[in-house]
Design an enzyme around this catalytic site. Structure first.
Site, PDB file in Angstrom:
ATOM      1  N   HIS A  70       1.960  29.666  23.897  1.00  0.00           N
ATOM      2  CA  HIS A  70       2.951  29.409  24.940  1.00  0.00           C
ATOM      3  C   HIS A  70       4.090  28.479  24.509  1.00  0.00           C
ATOM      4  CE1 HIS A  70       4.615  28.966  28.899  1.00  0.00           C
ATOM      5  NE2 HIS A  70       4.376  27.671  28.941  1.00  0.00           N
TER       6      HIS A  70
ATOM      7  N   ARG B 154      -3.468  21.487  29.464  1.00  0.00           N
ATOM      8  CA  ARG B 154      -3.553  22.886  29.036  1.00  0.00           C
ATOM      9  C   ARG B 154      -4.456  23.070  27.827  1.00  0.00           C
ATOM     10  NH1 ARG B 154       2.828  24.543  29.809  1.00  0.00           N
ATOM     11  NH2 ARG B 154       2.703  24.716  32.078  1.00  0.00           N
TER      12      ARG B 154
ATOM     13  N   GLN C  47       0.881  25.105  21.490  1.00  0.00           N
ATOM     14  CA  GLN C  47       0.161  25.124  22.770  1.00  0.00           C
ATOM     15  C   GLN C  47      -0.210  26.535  23.234  1.00  0.00           C
ATOM     16  OE1 GLN C  47       2.046  24.138  26.856  1.00  0.00           O
ATOM     17  NE2 GLN C  47       0.704  22.415  26.437  1.00  0.00           N
TER      18      GLN C  47
ATOM     19  N   GLU D 195       1.344  27.616  35.907  1.00  0.00           N
ATOM     20  CA  GLU D 195       0.349  26.590  36.202  1.00  0.00           C
ATOM     21  C   GLU D 195       0.354  26.243  37.688  1.00  0.00           C
ATOM     22  OE1 GLU D 195      -0.127  23.900  33.081  1.00  0.00           O
ATOM     23  OE2 GLU D 195      -0.341  22.135  34.339  1.00  0.00           O
TER      24      GLU D 195
ATOM     25  N   PHE E  16       0.383  19.663  39.187  1.00  0.00           N
ATOM     26  CA  PHE E  16       0.308  20.340  37.902  1.00  0.00           C
ATOM     27  C   PHE E  16      -0.786  19.661  37.095  1.00  0.00           C
ATOM     28  CE2 PHE E  16       3.848  23.102  35.960  1.00  0.00           C
ATOM     29  CZ  PHE E  16       3.979  23.856  37.100  1.00  0.00           C
TER      30      PHE E  16
ATOM     31  N   ARG F   1       1.858  19.315  25.292  1.00  0.00           N
ATOM     32  CA  ARG F   1       2.857  19.093  26.330  1.00  0.00           C
ATOM     33  C   ARG F   1       2.235  19.329  27.697  1.00  0.00           C
ATOM     34  NH1 ARG F   1       5.657  22.464  29.466  1.00  0.00           N
ATOM     35  NH2 ARG F   1       5.444  24.408  28.311  1.00  0.00           N
TER      36      ARG F   1
ATOM     37  N   LEU G 121       3.420  35.213  31.248  1.00  0.00           N
ATOM     38  CA  LEU G 121       2.956  33.955  31.829  1.00  0.00           C
ATOM     39  C   LEU G 121       2.733  34.047  33.341  1.00  0.00           C
ATOM     40  CD1 LEU G 121       2.677  30.762  31.625  1.00  0.00           C
ATOM     41  CD2 LEU G 121       5.095  30.717  32.239  1.00  0.00           C
TER      42      LEU G 121
ATOM     43  N   HIS H 151      -1.349  28.509  26.648  1.00  0.00           N
ATOM     44  CA  HIS H 151      -1.352  28.370  28.106  1.00  0.00           C
ATOM     45  C   HIS H 151      -2.591  29.081  28.654  1.00  0.00           C
ATOM     46  CE1 HIS H 151      -0.160  28.601  32.295  1.00  0.00           C
ATOM     47  NE2 HIS H 151       0.903  27.858  32.049  1.00  0.00           N
TER      48      HIS H 151
END
Lengths: 250, 647
Positions: B372, B304, B258, B273, B143, B408, B270, B260
């Site tokens: 996100h 991100r 955030q 990731e 990730f 995050r 979504l 994404h």
């Protein structure tokens, strides 16, 4: 992008079931709305458009709008479907929407699947039955990746209720576990972490409310939005019931 | 009309993973627990987490040598030093236990396959021999922003599998859940919280619930961005709003929002990731893989905030693909092959097929950065207690605990829900004793009356004011245009002005429907002003913060400024007060000194004092802001200097 876009310039006609049980004046009836189709229009987009521009009292359920949460099961032209992933471009000019049968009606297209599925989980004791308590200091118990993948395949059910609504048996026998219930049983029965014996499972599934209540129409298998292998599930459970019965006799 | 009064030991508001895991802990300790949820718990937005849950088990070759210290380091760097480092340390230590506990609850984690495995790493197909010794242990995938492969996963349906396993425990323990129920107001006396007023979303009835402990676990507030979010329609931030409305409980870092990198267009759904973690590329209009030269080290797997900014810049430079829905870029996972995309990324396959009619093994996928995650939320101490109001707790995305700071890392939110749920559950279990609720019925019915009068006010309005949906759309446009990925003082000021006007308009808005029962328009109207208040404090917080940190990026102040802004924004705003009140507290004790993240810009304005000087009065300053006393004094769980072995 090759696209599921639109049949250009269509005027869509929505015929929607209406009834608000909280309103003494309300009686069940169909109401018609018209809407210009837009690219990528889904039932989610269309219903919100109708509610926000035409009739703000219209009740329906959506949450993730990504076919993951299972909130928006409804009858679309007679077929149980997830509203969020049903695109109008796949439908004729007239779109009829009804709430899912079997489940208690909350209002218009909104039904109480939450209560039904909680009762199903309680009835089938849909959790891992293991004697040993969790040990926070121990490494995880090993599992073969193919076994994990097989469990995941059945674990993917999102409890939308489409299969239950499509089920001939569930529509006449309210105690029938339904396709989703039987799938849930199979999911735990195949999980090596669950210590229930064949005899325990026999109690749950080997009767008219379990796998022998299925009348074999298999609409569930065709309409499941997650394409769960329900045919295999019933075969697996019947074999399990049979071997358990044989071993009892022996 | 109000319904009869209920009482319980522990009231959990929100039936997602954080709330349910917390409820399990409290119920297992013998308390009566009641969960309120907008939807049946299995439909909570936790189910939409796809790609993974971070825990440093170190089970596969590319995870070899991983440990909680490396996880801690990645988390703090990812946060751009905005995190509370003690919380990040507690989290990294307990994430391992959380993942293994979930295996015990029944999650079908993908497992290590001993022997030869084929992966895509930085554009190359690589054969790796996994050890037979580790066969059958929990597998990891890569990730963004992590030193090792660390995300544990169940195909691309990790959140679903985890939520179903945790909810099964809730049912097993017989915990009562009231779904289709919303908490609309906290019952409190200014120093202690005594439960909440509920509104039934079947009938529209209000009723009070008295509780010795009340937990807010309602998730994020992404829907203040309207449709420009990956979030579910239910993520309207009402838990944070009812805490803000008390006027005493501060929200933390609301401006930390955030985006994404890979929201599908036009729907905003979504795409995990895990697509990039498993080797996917980002391409611009010219089918050029721009991340390789922009971030040579991490490429598509920088954090991100960094990836989203590079993508937004590509589109600003005219490198996006133009469509009627605005520009987008491409996500390319074709080279992973049919089998991989239909199994390990099955949910991605389903979504692209169902919503845009594409096959990800053959077609490029249109994506762009989309709102996100809410790093901000109800500010709590390391035990999960809200500032200033005893008996109130928060966990998960609804909370600002604060392990994410200003950005995050992917896979850390799913892990946070379970870790925080366990910890806050323990705190709650220890505190939900020794109180009598008898004397609080007056307070409870007063709050209920207040909530009812708001509904009556809406139903009593007439005339031709704006509709609630028009106002929501205007708010969303303002948030997306003025409080997005790139921010400037000028635009943020315009955003503040627009939102203040819209807040005023809320009092002129008129319902089109007076239908009895839950009335969907009234249900939304009751949330509208709350959402606007969250939007306004997010925007004002962003305007005040004249630096760039993590997801908060000011083109007029492009550098991280540790000299002036190594702090956390706190905002309090009683419903009756005309203006919100902003203040700033230290981020927490610093173990890893501020430095370069390893991706993104290496320029910054350095801290002018020493770390020792910074740390000297953290506890005292946070107490001045209302932090309640923790079970162990702050700092007891930091393993001072342990990171030095790892770098």
């Amino acid at each position: 992008m090759t696209a599921k876009t639109t049949q250009a310039g269509r005027r869509l006609r929505f015929e929607i079931f209406r009834y608000n049980p909280e309103d003494p004046e309300s009686t069940p009836h169909m109401q018609t709305f018209e809407l210009d189709e837009t690219p990528y229009m889904s039932i989610f987009i269309a219903l919100n458009e109708i509610r926000e521009k035409q009739d703000p009292s219209l009740q329906f359920d959506f949450a993730c709008r990504a076919a993951i949460c299972g909130s928006c099961g409804m009858m679309v032209n007679g077929r149980p479907s997830l509203g969020c992933r049903t695109l109008t471009s796949d439908l004729p000019d007239v779109i009829k929407l009804h709430p899912l049968p079997v489940f208690k009606l909350i209002g218009d297209l909104s039904v109480d699947t939450g209560t039904w599925f909680r009762e199903m989980v309680e009835k089938t004791e849909g959790w891992i039955h293991a004697q040993e308590a969790f040990d926070p200091d121990a490494q995880e118990t090993r599992m073969d990746d193919d076994t994990a993948a097989a469990i995941y395949e059945n674990d993917r059910c999102i409890e939308c209720g489409c299969c239950v609504a499509s089920c001939g048996a569930a529509n006449v026998n309210e105690d029938f576990l339904g396709p989703a219930g039987l799938n849930r049983v199979a999911r735990f029965a195949m999980d090596p972490r669950d210590e229930r014996s064949d005899a325990d499972w026999f109690e749950v599934v080997s009767n008219q409310d379990g796998v022998f209540g299925c009348i074999g129409l298999m609409a569930c298998h065709d309409i499941c939005p997650k394409e769960l292998p329900l045919l295999e599930v019933y075969g697996y459970l019947r074999r399990k019931a049979l071997s358990s019965a044989m071993s009892k006799r022996g | 009309m109000s319904g009869s009064l209920l009482s319980t030991d522990v009231l959990v508001i929100g039936g997602g993973l954080a709330g349910e895991r917390c409820a399990i802990e409290a119920a297992a300790a013998g308390h009566n627990v009641l969960i309120l949820s907008l939807v049946p718990p299995r439909r909570s937005h936790s189910c939409a987490a796809q790609g993974g849950m971070q825990a440093s088990l170190g089970n596969c070759v590319k995870a070899d040598g991983d440990n909680p210290t490396l996880h801690f380091l990645d988390t703090v760097r990812g946060s751009d030093w905005g995190a509370d480092q003690e919380v990040a340390r507690i989290f990294a230590e307990e994430a391992q236990i959380a993942v293994r506990e979930l295996a015990h609850f029944g999650v079908p984690w993908t497992r290590v396959r001993g022997g030869k495995n084929s992966y895509f790493i930085k554009g190359e197909r690589v054969e790796i021999e996994e050890s037979i010794e580790n066969d059958g242990l929990i597998m990891h995938r890569d990730f963004g922003g992590t030193a090792k492969w660390r995300a544990c996963y169940a195909a691309a349906g990790t959140g679903h599998a985890v939520l179903y396993a945790v909810d099964s425990e809730v049912v097993r323990l017989g915990v009562e859940v009231r779904d289709r129920t919303e908490a609309v107001e906290l019952i409190h006396d200014g120093s202690r919280c005594w439960g909440a007023v509920a509104r039934c979303l079947r009938t529209g009835e209000h009723y009070p619930i008295l509780a010795k402990a009340t937990v807010i676990a309602t998730g994020g507030y992404g829907r203040i961005y309207g449709q420009f979010t990956t979030n579910a329609t239910i993520n309207e931030g009402m838990g944070a709003a009812i805490a803000l409305n008390t006027g005493v409980v501060p929200l933390g870092n609301m401006e930390a929002v955030q985006f994404h990198p890979t929201g599908l267009i036009p729907s905003g759904i979504l795409l995990t990731e895990g697509c990039r973690g498993d080797g996917g590329y980002l391409l611009n209009r010219d089918l050029h893989r721009f991340m390789v030269e922009l971030e040579p080290h991490k490429q598509e797997l920088a954090s991100r905030d960094v990836v989203s900014r590079h993508m937004a810049q590509q589109m600003r430079d005219g490198k996006g693909v133009e469509t009627p829905y605005g520009p987008h870029l491409w996500l390319d996972i074709r080279h992973l092959g049919e089998e991989h995309v239909t199994t390990k990324l099955r949910e991605v396959f389903d979504i692209t097929r169902d919503f845009v009619g594409l096959h990800p093994a053959h077609d490029l996928i249109p994506v762009r950065p989309t709102q996100h995650y809410s790093m901000g939320g109800v500010r709590v101490n390391k035990d999960g207690e809200a500032y200033n109001l005893a008996g109130l707790y928060a966990a998960g995305e609804a909370a600002c605990w604060d392990m994410h700071g200003f950005n995050r890392l992917g896979g850390n939110s799913l892990a946070e829900t379970i870790v925080a749920g366990r910890i806050v559950g323990r705190t709650v279990a220890a505190h939900a004793e020794g109180f009598s609720l008898d004397a609080k019925t007056g307070l409870a019915f007063g709050a209920t009356r207040h909530a009812e009068s708001r509904a009556e006010d809406w139903l009593g309005r007439s005339g031709d004011g704006p509709s609630v949906y028009e106002l929501r759309d205007a708010m969303a446009t303002t948030m997306m245009d003025k409080v997005g990925i790139f921010r400037t003082g000028e635009e943020l000021q315009e955003g503040v002005d627009e939102l203040r006007t819209l807040l005023g308009e809320c009092d002129r808005a008129v319902l089109r429907s007076k239908a009895p029962g839950m009335n969907p328009e009234l249900t939304f109207a009751l949330r509208l002003k709350n959402m606007m208040r969250l939007a306004l404090v997010t925007t004002e917080g962003a305007l005040a913060r004249t630096e760039s940190r993590g997801a908060h990026y000011r083109t007029d102040y492009p550098l991280r400024n540790d000299a002036e802004w190594l702090n956390r924004t706190l905002v309090r705003w009683s419903v009756d007060a005309p203006e919100p009140n902003y203040s700033y507290e230290p981020v927490g004790l610093i173990d890893l000194p501020p430095g370069h993240r390893g991706y993104g810009s290496d320029e910054r304005i350095e801290l002018t004092m020493s770390v020792e000087e910074y740390n000297a009065d953290v506890d005292e300053k946070q107490r001045e802001h209302g932090k309640l006393e923790t079970v162990d004094p702050i700092g007891t769980r930091i393993q001072w200097g342990a990171w030095e072995q790892a770098v």
